[in-house]
Design a protein around this motif. Structure first.
Motif, PDB file in Angstrom:
ATOM      1  N   PHE A  87      52.584 -94.180 -23.935  1.00  0.00           N
ATOM      2  CA  PHE A  87      53.974 -93.874 -23.582  1.00  0.00           C
ATOM      3  C   PHE A  87      54.492 -92.669 -24.362  1.00  0.00           C
ATOM      4  O   PHE A  87      55.182 -91.803 -23.812  1.00  0.00           O
ATOM      5  N   LEU A  88      54.163 -92.632 -25.652  1.00  0.00           N
ATOM      6  CA  LEU A  88      54.626 -91.515 -26.478  1.00  0.00           C
ATOM      7  C   LEU A  88      54.056 -90.189 -25.987  1.00  0.00           C
ATOM      8  O   LEU A  88      54.766 -89.178 -25.908  1.00  0.00           O
ATOM      9  N   ASN A  89      52.768 -90.204 -25.656  1.00  0.00           N
ATOM     10  CA  ASN A  89      52.125 -88.965 -25.214  1.00  0.00           C
ATOM     11  C   ASN A  89      52.611 -88.530 -23.838  1.00  0.00           C
ATOM     12  O   ASN A  89      52.943 -87.357 -23.634  1.00  0.00           O
ATOM     13  N   VAL A  90      52.656 -89.486 -22.903  1.00  0.00           N
ATOM     14  CA  VAL A  90      52.996 -89.131 -21.523  1.00  0.00           C
ATOM     15  C   VAL A  90      54.493 -88.867 -21.383  1.00  0.00           C
ATOM     16  O   VAL A  90      54.918 -87.773 -20.975  1.00  0.00           O
ATOM     17  N   LEU A  91      55.304 -89.867 -21.720  1.00  0.00           N
ATOM     18  CA  LEU A  91      56.752 -89.705 -21.558  1.00  0.00           C
ATOM     19  C   LEU A  91      57.317 -88.691 -22.547  1.00  0.00           C
ATOM     20  O   LEU A  91      58.182 -87.882 -22.200  1.00  0.00           O
ATOM     21  N   GLY A  92      56.816 -88.758 -23.788  1.00  0.00           N
ATOM     22  CA  GLY A  92      57.283 -87.793 -24.785  1.00  0.00           C
ATOM     23  C   GLY A  92      56.944 -86.370 -24.394  1.00  0.00           C
ATOM     24  O   GLY A  92      57.741 -85.446 -24.595  1.00  0.00           O
ATOM     25  N   GLY A  93      55.751 -86.197 -23.807  1.00  0.00           N
ATOM     26  CA  GLY A  93      55.366 -84.864 -23.361  1.00  0.00           C
ATOM     27  C   GLY A  93      56.209 -84.365 -22.205  1.00  0.00           C
ATOM     28  O   GLY A  93      56.490 -83.167 -22.093  1.00  0.00           O
ATOM     29  N   LEU A  94      56.621 -85.289 -21.334  1.00  0.00           N
ATOM     30  CA  LEU A  94      57.455 -84.898 -20.198  1.00  0.00           C
ATOM     31  C   LEU A  94      58.881 -84.555 -20.626  1.00  0.00           C
ATOM     32  O   LEU A  94      59.491 -83.613 -20.115  1.00  0.00           O
ATOM     33  N   ILE A  95      59.409 -85.338 -21.563  1.00  0.00           N
ATOM     34  CA  ILE A  95      60.810 -85.154 -21.966  1.00  0.00           C
ATOM     35  C   ILE A  95      60.953 -84.042 -22.997  1.00  0.00           C
ATOM     36  O   ILE A  95      61.834 -83.187 -22.893  1.00  0.00           O
ATOM     37  N   TRP A  96      60.079 -84.062 -24.020  1.00  0.00           N
ATOM     38  CA  TRP A  96      60.138 -83.043 -25.079  1.00  0.00           C
ATOM     39  C   TRP A  96      58.859 -82.212 -25.014  1.00  0.00           C
ATOM     40  O   TRP A  96      57.931 -82.425 -25.799  1.00  0.00           O
ATOM     41  N   GLN A  97      58.797 -81.330 -24.095  1.00  0.00           N
ATOM     42  CA  GLN A  97      57.576 -80.557 -23.859  1.00  0.00           C
ATOM     43  C   GLN A  97      57.222 -79.706 -25.075  1.00  0.00           C
ATOM     44  O   GLN A  97      58.059 -78.974 -25.607  1.00  0.00           O
ATOM     45  N   GLY A  98      55.965 -79.852 -25.484  1.00  0.00           N
ATOM     46  CA  GLY A  98      55.470 -79.038 -26.588  1.00  0.00           C
ATOM     47  C   GLY A  98      55.770 -79.581 -27.965  1.00  0.00           C
ATOM     48  O   GLY A  98      55.285 -79.041 -28.957  1.00  0.00           O
ATOM     49  N   ARG A  99      56.561 -80.655 -28.065  1.00  0.00           N
ATOM     50  CA  ARG A  99      56.885 -81.189 -29.386  1.00  0.00           C
ATOM     51  C   ARG A  99      55.794 -82.160 -29.833  1.00  0.00           C
ATOM     52  O   ARG A  99      55.393 -83.031 -29.056  1.00  0.00           O
ATOM     53  N   PRO A 100      55.310 -82.059 -31.075  1.00  0.00           N
ATOM     54  CA  PRO A 100      54.293 -83.002 -31.567  1.00  0.00           C
ATOM     55  C   PRO A 100      54.825 -84.438 -31.578  1.00  0.00           C
ATOM     56  O   PRO A 100      56.036 -84.664 -31.724  1.00  0.00           O
ATOM     57  N   ILE A 101      53.917 -85.384 -31.460  1.00  0.00           N
ATOM     58  CA  ILE A 101      54.319 -86.795 -31.404  1.00  0.00           C
ATOM     59  C   ILE A 101      55.083 -87.202 -32.659  1.00  0.00           C
ATOM     60  O   ILE A 101      56.076 -87.930 -32.593  1.00  0.00           O
ATOM     61  N   GLU A 102      54.631 -86.715 -33.813  1.00  0.00           N
ATOM     62  CA  GLU A 102      55.278 -87.120 -35.064  1.00  0.00           C
ATOM     63  C   GLU A 102      56.714 -86.606 -35.176  1.00  0.00           C
ATOM     64  O   GLU A 102      57.486 -87.096 -36.006  1.00  0.00           O
ATOM     65  N   ASP A 103      57.069 -85.630 -34.346  1.00  0.00           N
ATOM     66  CA  ASP A 103      58.430 -85.087 -34.381  1.00  0.00           C
ATOM     67  C   ASP A 103      59.346 -85.705 -33.331  1.00  0.00           C
ATOM     68  O   ASP A 103      60.515 -85.320 -33.224  1.00  0.00           O
TER      69      ASP A 103
END
Length: 259
Positions: free
Chosen positions: A119-135
């Motif tokens: 979820f973090l990788n897929v949704l996080g990548g869609l919402i905050w494009q280019g931002r590292p997971i830890e951020d």
């Protein structure tokens, strides 16, 4: 079933405070350790081995203690309802089930972590494009963890209940679980909706106040308290219902023998 579980929790509130409080303290301690580890760099002083070892052992023992208390609480709730128990009674009641369910709980925890990472990788990548997971925001990570728990909620609730009531191994209980549906537990879906809604609301302090400094204890603490209490109520509902089914089956078998 919801009201029955809540009534037991009200009567046995000192034990609830112990179980939930220990879980929250453990969660905050783990967060502190992770934050301290992430804050270290190559120039930071490395803690001595004995300190690291003692801290690790302390966290493991704390986790074992909490799990035994938790399982003991569920066992005694199924067996004696609202009758108050001492902590040592909870430990004695929960100890046999801890070793049976340990591997399953580890696998379940790994599944939740894996789902959380997806979820973090897929949704996080869609919402905050280019931002590292830890951020990514803490509140978003908490919601992803919530979604992961929701997906594996059936085995999370029914396997421990079957282990406790039917005195099975965890993997035998996993097979037993196929005979049950969560919807058979009266009021469970309403309780899940309300409970997970409460957990979702507990994320608000992270959004509004942030997680910097001491505010992290407030935001993370509220989230941990809500999660622990809601899951305890749901687990209580599951174990009480499984116990009810077991008693009904035993009574039916007894009647058939008499005939």
């Amino acid at each position: 079933m919801t009201q029955k579980a809540i009534d037991i929790l009200k009567v046995r509130w000192p034990e609830v405070v112990l179980v939930v409080g220990l879980h929250v303290a453990m969660a905050l301690l783990i967060e502190d350790v992770v934050a301290a580890t992430e804050g270290m760099d190559a120039r930071s002083a490395t803690p001595p081995f004995w300190a690291t070892f003692l801290l690790g052992m302390g966290m493991i023992l704390c986790g074992i203690l909490w799990q035994m208390l938790y399982l003991g609480f569920l066992k005694t709730a199924a067996a004696s309802g609202g009758q108050l128990k001492q902590p040592m009674q909870l430990l004695r009641s929960g100890r046999p089930y801890f070793w049976r369910i340990l591997l399953f709980q580890m696998l379940l925890g790994f599944a939740v972590m894996l789902l959380n990472a997806v979820f973090l990788n897929v949704l996080g990548g869609l919402i905050w494009q280019g931002r590292p997971i830890e951020d990514l925001p803490v509140w978003f990570a908490q919601i992803c963890a919530l979604a992961g728990m929701l997906i594996v909620l059936k085995p999370m609730l029914l396997v421990p209940a079957c282990v406790i009531v039917y005195d099975l191994s965890a993997f035998a209980a996993f097979g037993q679980m196929r005979f049950y549906r969560l919807g058979q537990i009266d009021g469970i879906f309403k309780a899940i909706a309300i409970g997970f809604g409460v957990i979702g609301l507990s994320v608000l302090p992270s959004v509004l106040l942030g997680t910097e400094g001491q505010r992290r204890y407030l935001s993370s603490g509220l989230y941990s308290v809500a999660t622990s209490l809601v899951l305890l109520i749901l687990a209580m509902m599951a174990v009480l219902w499984i116990q009810q089914e077991f008693n009904a089956s035993a009574a039916k078998a007894s009647e058939e023998l008499r005939e």
